[in-house]
Design a protein around this motif. Structure first.
Motif, PDB file in Angstrom:
ATOM      1  N   TYR A 174       0.867  -1.179   0.000  1.00  0.00           N
ATOM      2  CA  TYR A 174       0.000   0.000   0.000  1.00  0.00           C
ATOM      3  C   TYR A 174       0.898   1.222   0.000  1.00  0.00           C
ATOM      4  N   VAL A 175       0.794   2.051  -1.039  1.00  0.00           N
ATOM      5  CA  VAL A 175       1.560   3.286  -1.125  1.00  0.00           C
ATOM      6  C   VAL A 175       0.642   4.395  -0.629  1.00  0.00           C
ATOM      7  N   LEU A 176       1.017   5.020   0.496  1.00  0.00           N
ATOM      8  CA  LEU A 176       0.186   6.023   1.161  1.00  0.00           C
ATOM      9  C   LEU A 176       0.989   7.294   1.398  1.00  0.00           C
ATOM     10  N   PRO A 177       0.323   8.401   1.735  1.00  0.00           N
ATOM     11  CA  PRO A 177       1.073   9.613   2.062  1.00  0.00           C
ATOM     12  C   PRO A 177       2.040   9.349   3.214  1.00  0.00           C
ATOM     13  N   GLY A 178       3.289   9.626   3.005  1.00  0.00           N
ATOM     14  CA  GLY A 178       4.280   9.476   4.055  1.00  0.00           C
ATOM     15  C   GLY A 178       4.968   8.128   4.127  1.00  0.00           C
ATOM     16  N   GLY A 179       4.608   7.174   3.271  1.00  0.00           N
ATOM     17  CA  GLY A 179       5.288   5.891   3.319  1.00  0.00           C
ATOM     18  C   GLY A 179       4.492   4.763   2.700  1.00  0.00           C
ATOM     19  N   GLN A 180       4.956   3.558   2.947  1.00  0.00           N
ATOM     20  CA  GLN A 180       4.324   2.360   2.392  1.00  0.00           C
ATOM     21  C   GLN A 180       4.088   1.344   3.498  1.00  0.00           C
ATOM     22  N   LEU A 181       3.045   0.512   3.290  1.00  0.00           N
ATOM     23  CA  LEU A 181       2.767  -0.625   4.172  1.00  0.00           C
ATOM     24  C   LEU A 181       2.869  -1.893   3.353  1.00  0.00           C
ATOM     25  N   LYS A 203       6.650   6.994   7.622  1.00  0.00           N
ATOM     26  CA  LYS A 203       5.894   7.100   8.868  1.00  0.00           C
ATOM     27  C   LYS A 203       5.284   5.775   9.304  1.00  0.00           C
ATOM     28  N   TYR A 204       5.360   4.750   8.445  1.00  0.00           N
ATOM     29  CA  TYR A 204       4.851   3.413   8.777  1.00  0.00           C
ATOM     30  C   TYR A 204       5.980   2.448   9.119  1.00  0.00           C
ATOM     31  N   ASP A 205       7.193   2.982   9.317  1.00  0.00           N
ATOM     32  CA  ASP A 205       8.344   2.151   9.659  1.00  0.00           C
ATOM     33  C   ASP A 205       8.027   1.301  10.889  1.00  0.00           C
ATOM     34  N   ARG A 206       8.294   0.014  10.802  1.00  0.00           N
ATOM     35  CA  ARG A 206       8.062  -0.958  11.873  1.00  0.00           C
ATOM     36  C   ARG A 206       6.581  -1.151  12.201  1.00  0.00           C
ATOM     37  N   ALA A 207       5.707  -0.805  11.274  1.00  0.00           N
ATOM     38  CA  ALA A 207       4.266  -0.960  11.503  1.00  0.00           C
ATOM     39  C   ALA A 207       3.891  -2.420  11.650  1.00  0.00           C
ATOM     40  N   ARG A 208       2.892  -2.666  12.447  1.00  0.00           N
ATOM     41  CA  ARG A 208       2.288  -3.980  12.617  1.00  0.00           C
ATOM     42  C   ARG A 208       0.791  -3.759  12.692  1.00  0.00           C
ATOM     43  N   GLY A 209       0.050  -4.839  12.586  1.00  0.00           N
ATOM     44  CA  GLY A 209      -1.402  -4.757  12.677  1.00  0.00           C
ATOM     45  C   GLY A 209      -2.034  -5.641  11.638  1.00  0.00           C
ATOM     46  N   SER A 210      -3.224  -5.241  11.197  1.00  0.00           N
ATOM     47  CA  SER A 210      -3.943  -6.060  10.229  1.00  0.00           C
ATOM     48  C   SER A 210      -4.762  -5.191   9.291  1.00  0.00           C
ATOM     49  N   VAL A 211      -5.153  -5.794   8.171  1.00  0.00           N
ATOM     50  CA  VAL A 211      -6.010  -5.140   7.188  1.00  0.00           C
ATOM     51  C   VAL A 211      -7.221  -6.043   6.989  1.00  0.00           C
ATOM     52  N   HIS A 212      -8.407  -5.464   7.100  1.00  0.00           N
ATOM     53  CA  HIS A 212      -9.651  -6.181   6.820  1.00  0.00           C
ATOM     54  C   HIS A 212     -10.212  -5.608   5.526  1.00  0.00           C
ATOM     55  N   ALA A 213     -10.620  -6.469   4.598  1.00  0.00           N
ATOM     56  CA  ALA A 213     -11.161  -6.027   3.310  1.00  0.00           C
ATOM     57  C   ALA A 213     -12.556  -6.590   3.104  1.00  0.00           C
ATOM     58  N   ASP A 214     -13.469  -5.729   2.661  1.00  0.00           N
ATOM     59  CA  ASP A 214     -14.841  -6.117   2.313  1.00  0.00           C
ATOM     60  C   ASP A 214     -15.149  -5.617   0.913  1.00  0.00           C
ATOM     61  N   THR A 215     -15.818  -6.440   0.115  1.00  0.00           N
ATOM     62  CA  THR A 215     -16.276  -6.007  -1.195  1.00  0.00           C
ATOM     63  C   THR A 215     -17.505  -5.137  -1.004  1.00  0.00           C
ATOM     64  N   ILE A 216     -17.504  -3.935  -1.604  1.00  0.00           N
ATOM     65  CA  ILE A 216     -18.666  -3.047  -1.497  1.00  0.00           C
ATOM     66  C   ILE A 216     -19.337  -2.830  -2.848  1.00  0.00           C
ATOM     67  N   ALA A 217     -18.677  -3.199  -3.923  1.00  0.00           N
ATOM     68  CA  ALA A 217     -19.224  -3.152  -5.287  1.00  0.00           C
ATOM     69  C   ALA A 217     -18.255  -3.922  -6.175  1.00  0.00           C
ATOM     70  N   THR A 218     -18.656  -4.203  -7.407  1.00  0.00           N
ATOM     71  CA  THR A 218     -17.771  -4.913  -8.324  1.00  0.00           C
ATOM     72  C   THR A 218     -16.495  -4.100  -8.529  1.00  0.00           C
ATOM     73  N   GLY A 219     -15.357  -4.709  -8.236  1.00  0.00           N
ATOM     74  CA  GLY A 219     -14.069  -4.048  -8.413  1.00  0.00           C
ATOM     75  C   GLY A 219     -13.750  -3.010  -7.355  1.00  0.00           C
ATOM     76  N   THR A 220     -14.563  -2.924  -6.285  1.00  0.00           N
ATOM     77  CA  THR A 220     -14.349  -1.924  -5.238  1.00  0.00           C
ATOM     78  C   THR A 220     -14.392  -2.593  -3.865  1.00  0.00           C
ATOM     79  N   ARG A 221     -13.408  -2.275  -3.051  1.00  0.00           N
ATOM     80  CA  ARG A 221     -13.324  -2.833  -1.697  1.00  0.00           C
ATOM     81  C   ARG A 221     -13.119  -1.723  -0.679  1.00  0.00           C
ATOM     82  N   ARG A 222     -13.596  -1.977   0.541  1.00  0.00           N
ATOM     83  CA  ARG A 222     -13.302  -1.107   1.678  1.00  0.00           C
ATOM     84  C   ARG A 222     -12.193  -1.794   2.459  1.00  0.00           C
ATOM     85  N   PHE A 223     -11.120  -1.045   2.728  1.00  0.00           N
ATOM     86  CA  PHE A 223      -9.993  -1.553   3.502  1.00  0.00           C
ATOM     87  C   PHE A 223      -9.967  -0.847   4.852  1.00  0.00           C
ATOM     88  N   THR A 224      -9.979  -1.622   5.906  1.00  0.00           N
ATOM     89  CA  THR A 224      -9.852  -1.077   7.255  1.00  0.00           C
ATOM     90  C   THR A 224      -8.485  -1.522   7.772  1.00  0.00           C
TER      91      THR A 224
END
Length: 167
Positions: A106-113, A141-162
């Motif tokens: 994931y390429v995000l503002p300030g770094g990558q996960l 800013k995500y250096d040494r990050a840990r945790g999890s990502v939950h993904a749900d389909t909300i439409a064809t080709g579209t997902r919500r990532f938490t």
């Protein structure tokens, strides 16, 4: 190359990666300060931009070793484009709805996960399944990050990532 099935679209955003009871913070340009944040949740929407499938048996049934390569564009809760995902998923099991192992960045503002994990049921007809994957690290800013990502389909080709980001 065989046609992309709707069920395989879920593998695209896995990643990439991103309904919890914790407070929600959106990723945006204003969120790009270099100071590390502790335990936070980022909710993003991913829209599939590109996807290619590389089947082991072109034109045949799904097989162990089939691979999907994808890219999705990420948007914050206000609809602003804030990044992208890119990754690959490899089928590890075709029985019982299928299973695949995915590696996504994931390429995000300030770094990558970086995110990795299994997605189950990708060969079942219908909307792609929800999944949870592990955050394995990051940069900036995500250096040494840990945790999890939950993904749900909300439409064809579209997902919500938490993204449940723990530092």
């Amino acid at each position: 190359m065989r046609p992309i099935r709707a069920a395989s679209l879920g593998t695209a955003t896995a990643l990439v990666a991103l309904l919890a009871c914790a407070p929600v913070v959106s990723a945006s340009a204003a969120d790009a300060d270099p100071a590390p944040k502790k335990d936070r949740v980022i909710v993003l929407t991913g829209r599939l931009a590109e996807q290619s499938r590389f089947p082991v048996n072109p034109g045949g049934a799904p097989a162990q070793g089939d691979r999907t390569v994808f890219r999705s564009v990420l948007f914050d809760q206000e609809g602003n484009e804030v990044g992208e995902t890119g990754g690959t998923c490899t089928t590890t099991r075709v029985a019982n709805g299928g299973a695949e192992e995915c590696v996504v960045t994931y390429v995000l503002p300030g770094g990558q996960l970086t995110v990795q994990g299994m997605v189950f049921g990708h060969l079942v007809p219908g909307p792609p399944p929800s999944f949870d994957n592990a955050i394995t690290g990051g940069t900036g800013k995500y250096d040494r990050a840990r945790g999890s990502v939950h993904a749900d389909t909300i439409a064809t080709g579209t997902r919500r990532f938490t993204i449940d980001l723990q530092r």
